[in-house]
Design a protein around this motif. Structure first.
Motif, PDB file in Angstrom:
ATOM      1  N   HIS A 383       0.831  -1.214   0.000  1.00 17.71           N
ATOM      2  CA  HIS A 383       0.000   0.000   0.000  1.00 17.71           C
ATOM      3  C   HIS A 383       0.858   1.254   0.000  1.00 17.71           C
ATOM      4  O   HIS A 383       0.586   2.220  -0.735  1.00 17.71           O
ATOM      5  CB  HIS A 383      -0.921  -0.026   1.222  1.00 17.71           C
ATOM      6  CG  HIS A 383      -1.770   1.194   1.363  1.00 17.71           C
ATOM      7  ND1 HIS A 383      -1.354   2.310   2.074  1.00 17.71           N
ATOM      8  CD2 HIS A 383      -3.000   1.499   0.868  1.00 17.71           C
ATOM      9  CE1 HIS A 383      -2.309   3.234   2.020  1.00 17.71           C
ATOM     10  NE2 HIS A 383      -3.312   2.769   1.302  1.00 17.71           N
ATOM     11  N   ASP A 384       1.900   1.267   0.824  1.00 13.27           N
ATOM     12  CA  ASP A 384       2.785   2.436   0.862  1.00 13.27           C
ATOM     13  C   ASP A 384       3.530   2.617  -0.455  1.00 13.27           C
ATOM     14  O   ASP A 384       3.751   3.758  -0.893  1.00 13.27           O
ATOM     15  CB  ASP A 384       3.780   2.299   2.013  1.00 13.27           C
ATOM     16  CG  ASP A 384       3.128   2.482   3.370  1.00 13.27           C
ATOM     17  OD1 ASP A 384       1.959   2.930   3.402  1.00 13.27           O
ATOM     18  OD2 ASP A 384       3.762   2.171   4.402  1.00 13.27           O
ATOM     19  N   ARG A 386       2.421   1.754  -3.444  1.00  9.51           N
ATOM     20  CA  ARG A 386       1.456   2.313  -4.383  1.00  9.51           C
ATOM     21  C   ARG A 386       1.202   3.793  -4.099  1.00  9.51           C
ATOM     22  O   ARG A 386       1.101   4.611  -5.019  1.00  9.51           O
ATOM     23  CB  ARG A 386       0.148   1.530  -4.310  1.00  9.51           C
ATOM     24  CG  ARG A 386       0.225   0.105  -4.822  1.00  9.51           C
ATOM     25  CD  ARG A 386      -1.126  -0.550  -4.775  1.00  9.51           C
ATOM     26  NE  ARG A 386      -2.080   0.184  -5.610  1.00  9.51           N
ATOM     27  CZ  ARG A 386      -3.387  -0.013  -5.579  1.00  9.51           C
ATOM     28  NH1 ARG A 386      -3.906  -0.895  -4.747  1.00  9.51           N
ATOM     29  NH2 ARG A 386      -4.172   0.678  -6.370  1.00  9.51           N
ATOM     30  N   ALA A 387       1.095   4.120  -2.803  1.00 10.93           N
ATOM     31  CA  ALA A 387       0.893   5.526  -2.445  1.00 10.93           C
ATOM     32  C   ALA A 387       2.094   6.373  -2.846  1.00 10.93           C
ATOM     33  O   ALA A 387       1.937   7.515  -3.305  1.00 10.93           O
ATOM     34  CB  ALA A 387       0.642   5.651  -0.940  1.00 10.93           C
ATOM     35  N   SER A 388       3.304   5.820  -2.686  1.00 16.48           N
ATOM     36  CA  SER A 388       4.501   6.561  -3.089  1.00 16.48           C
ATOM     37  C   SER A 388       4.527   6.777  -4.600  1.00 16.48           C
ATOM     38  O   SER A 388       4.843   7.875  -5.081  1.00 16.48           O
ATOM     39  CB  SER A 388       5.741   5.802  -2.640  1.00 16.48           C
ATOM     40  OG  SER A 388       6.917   6.448  -3.072  1.00 16.48           O
ATOM     41  N   HIS A 390       1.931   6.822  -6.579  1.00 22.44           N
ATOM     42  CA  HIS A 390       0.861   7.775  -6.904  1.00 22.44           C
ATOM     43  C   HIS A 390       1.273   9.202  -6.581  1.00 22.44           C
ATOM     44  O   HIS A 390       1.018  10.125  -7.372  1.00 22.44           O
ATOM     45  CB  HIS A 390      -0.389   7.392  -6.115  1.00 22.44           C
ATOM     46  CG  HIS A 390      -1.571   8.283  -6.381  1.00 22.44           C
ATOM     47  ND1 HIS A 390      -2.207   8.328  -7.611  1.00 22.44           N
ATOM     48  CD2 HIS A 390      -2.207   9.173  -5.586  1.00 22.44           C
ATOM     49  CE1 HIS A 390      -3.204   9.203  -7.554  1.00 22.44           C
ATOM     50  NE2 HIS A 390      -3.215   9.725  -6.332  1.00 22.44           N
ATOM     51  N   SER A 391       1.932   9.394  -5.434  1.00 22.95           N
ATOM     52  CA  SER A 391       2.378  10.750  -5.072  1.00 22.95           C
ATOM     53  C   SER A 391       3.438  11.253  -6.040  1.00 22.95           C
ATOM     54  O   SER A 391       3.437  12.441  -6.413  1.00 22.95           O
ATOM     55  CB  SER A 391       2.929  10.750  -3.649  1.00 22.95           C
ATOM     56  OG  SER A 391       4.061   9.902  -3.552  1.00 22.95           O
ATOM     57  N   GLN A 394       1.666  12.257  -9.203  1.00 21.36           N
ATOM     58  CA  GLN A 394       1.015  13.548  -9.004  1.00 21.36           C
ATOM     59  C   GLN A 394       2.028  14.684  -9.003  1.00 21.36           C
ATOM     60  O   GLN A 394       1.770  15.763  -9.547  1.00 21.36           O
ATOM     61  CB  GLN A 394       0.236  13.536  -7.693  1.00 21.36           C
ATOM     62  CG  GLN A 394      -1.049  12.726  -7.739  1.00 21.36           C
ATOM     63  CD  GLN A 394      -1.823  12.828  -6.444  1.00 21.36           C
ATOM     64  OE1 GLN A 394      -1.256  13.141  -5.388  1.00 21.36           O
ATOM     65  NE2 GLN A 394      -3.109  12.566  -6.509  1.00 21.36           N
TER      66      GLN A 394
END
Length: 516
Positions: A383-384, A386-388, A390-391, A394
């Motif tokens: 999850h982290d 994927r979040a990294s 995604h960030s 962005q």
């Protein structure tokens, strides 16, 4: 009242001196001398001199300020005391833990008495020593817990204030009580739920087993709530306060440590020495190969290494670091992948029929808990990641938009600059055209004058006055002598009898403009 009157007199004297200073130094000194004379005549030498009066005034002001500070501090302390409501003991968060310990201890006492019931063929009968220890532990715990419950429910006895001082939120005596219960049940859990205990793996003494663990966790719950009431962090808050995925690694380390301890206990008492096992358990564990024990022990020991490493890394990491390095992230992901790959088949092999941890006991539950924590931490890592990603995407998108806006702004500047240059060129062209027109008009008027002079010279018989200005085109068209039917050249008519047009059309317009 005396101090206030003296302060008032000091203030009046200081005010008098101040007024004297405003009116003049000589008048002030004279006034003080007169007052001293009257005091001496009346036999009153208590009046201080001028300098002393000023000093006393300043000292009085400082004392007033200190007194006001002390009063304000006392008032704030009283307000804080008033703001803290006096919570009754029956509303204490540790009341739930005491009730749980009391009920679980009573249940264990009742089941410990029947732990050697001969008709029960599903459970292994407890020895007299095991039964005596279980009953002793449960009686002591039930007595203490029931007494604590009654103390917390007491609202009418004369000892109510004493109980509150002993068991309030920040009392010291309750620390010793909860610490004793936690130590008492921690030792009882190790002894009673071990392989040789009354409720060990495969013994079938389920009520004793579960009540023991419930009492231990209830004692730990009371300790955790005591920490929180004292203003410290609880266990959950402490674990969750760590950065990154350190809470997962801490949980894995603690769970795997106890799992390894239960594995060692099971290996020593079922694989190495089966003399103290019942006949049924001896048959069950004799069919299990030692390789299964060894593989599980190696896996548990291997799990402790990366979990301890990543916990110590977080301990010595600087708090200003907000992101892990790529190398550390890769190592962490690789470690979690290996642990997940190892614990999934370990759960399948050891906790299913034929596995050494398939019987209800500590090894069974802690194997599942450790595997669940490993999988949860692995999913947390995914999850982290994927979040990294995604960030970062962005951030790249925001950077692209910034560059795009910058390009558009630069394009607007270039277009505006080009418009300005075009406007300047148009203005310059207009000014040049105006200058050329004026020059052309001047040259045209000169050509008309030359035409007029030539006309007057060649056609001396024709007179052009101001009233016949419209005949100028006709005169221009009629240059070149008499026109005949076959005359050509400079005659007024051509061979067809039509009037001759001028060779250059500008002659007509220049002449007309000159005439006008």
């Amino acid at each position: 009242m005396k101090e206030s009157s003296s302060d008032h007199s000091n203030r009046s004297r200081s005010g008098t001196i101040g007024d004297g200073e405003e009116d003049g130094l000589d008048e002030t000194v004279g006034g003080d001398n007169v007052n001293d004379t009257f005091r001496t005549a009346a036999g009153d030498d208590t009046g201080p001199p001028k300098a002393d009066a000023v000093t006393t005034t300043n000292g009085g002001n400082e004392n007033d300020e200190e007194a006001n500070k002390d009063e304000s501090g006392e008032a704030e302390g009283e307000e804080e005391k008033q703001e803290e409501p006096k919570r009754p003991l029956y509303k204490s968060p540790r009341m739930k833990g005491y009730l749980t310990i009391a009920f679980a201890s009573i249940i264990q006492f009742r089941d410990a008495l029947d732990s050697d019931y001969p008709i029960n063929t599903l459970a292994v009968s407890a020895s007299p020593r095991q039964r005596a220890y279980a009953t002793t532990v449960s009686i002591a715990s039930a007595s203490i817990a029931c007494a604590l419950v009654l103390i917390h429910l007491d609202r009418y006895s004369p000892l109510q204030g004493f109980w509150y001082r002993c068991f309030s939120a920040k009392s010291t005596f309750e620390w010793y009580v909860i610490g004793f219960l936690l130590l008492w049940w921690s030792v009882a859990t190790v002894i009673q739920t071990g392989v040789r205990g009354i409720a060990g793996d495969g013994k079938g003494q389920f009520n004793v087993y579960y009540s023991t663990w419930v009492c231990m966790w209830a004692s730990f719950y009371c300790m955790d709530k005591k920490f929180i009431d004292h203003g410290w962090l609880g266990f959950r808050s402490f674990i969750s306060s760590w950065p990154f995925r350190a809470p997962g690694w801490i949980s894995i380390f603690i769970s795997c440590f106890f799992t390894l301890c239960w594995y060692v206990d099971l290996f020593l008492n079922t694989a190495q020495d089966r003399s103290k096992l019942s006949e049924a358990l001896n048959v069950f564990y004799s069919a299990i190969s030692e390789s299964q024990y060894q593989t599980s022990l190696i896996l548990a020991a291997f799990t402790l290494i990366p979990s301890a490493v990543f916990v110590f890394v977080e301990i010595f990491r600087e708090t200003t670091i907000r992101e892990k390095s790529n190398l550390e992230t890769i190592l962490e992901g690789f470690s979690l992948f290996l642990l997940a790959v190892g614990w999934i088949p370990a759960v399948i092999i050891t906790t299913t029929p034929g596995g050494f941890a398939s019987l209800v006991g500590n090894s069974y539950f802690f194997t599942w808990v450790t595997a669940a924590l490993v999988l949860e931490t692995s999913l947390w890592f995914v999850h982290d990641c994927r979040a990294s990603i995604h960030s970062k995407m962005q951030e790249k998108e925001r950077e692209y938009k910034r560059h795009q806006e910058q390009v558009l702004q630069n394009t607007r500047r270039i277009v505006e600059r080009q418009h300005d240059l075009d406007d300047a060129a148009s203005a310059a062209a207009a000014s040049h055209s105006n200058m050329f027109s004026s020059t052309l008009m001047d040259s045209g008027s000169g050509a008309a004058r030359s035409i007029r002079r030539r006309l007057y010279t060649e056609d001396s018989e024709t007179t052009v006055d101001a009233a016949s200005t419209k005949s100028l085109p006709r005169l221009i068209l009629g240059r070149g002598g008499s026109g005949g039917s076959g005359g050509g050249g400079d005659g007024s008519t051509n061979s067809g009898g039509r009037p001759r047009l001028p060779s250059n059309g500008s002659e007509y317009f220049d002449a007309q403009e000159d005439i006008n």
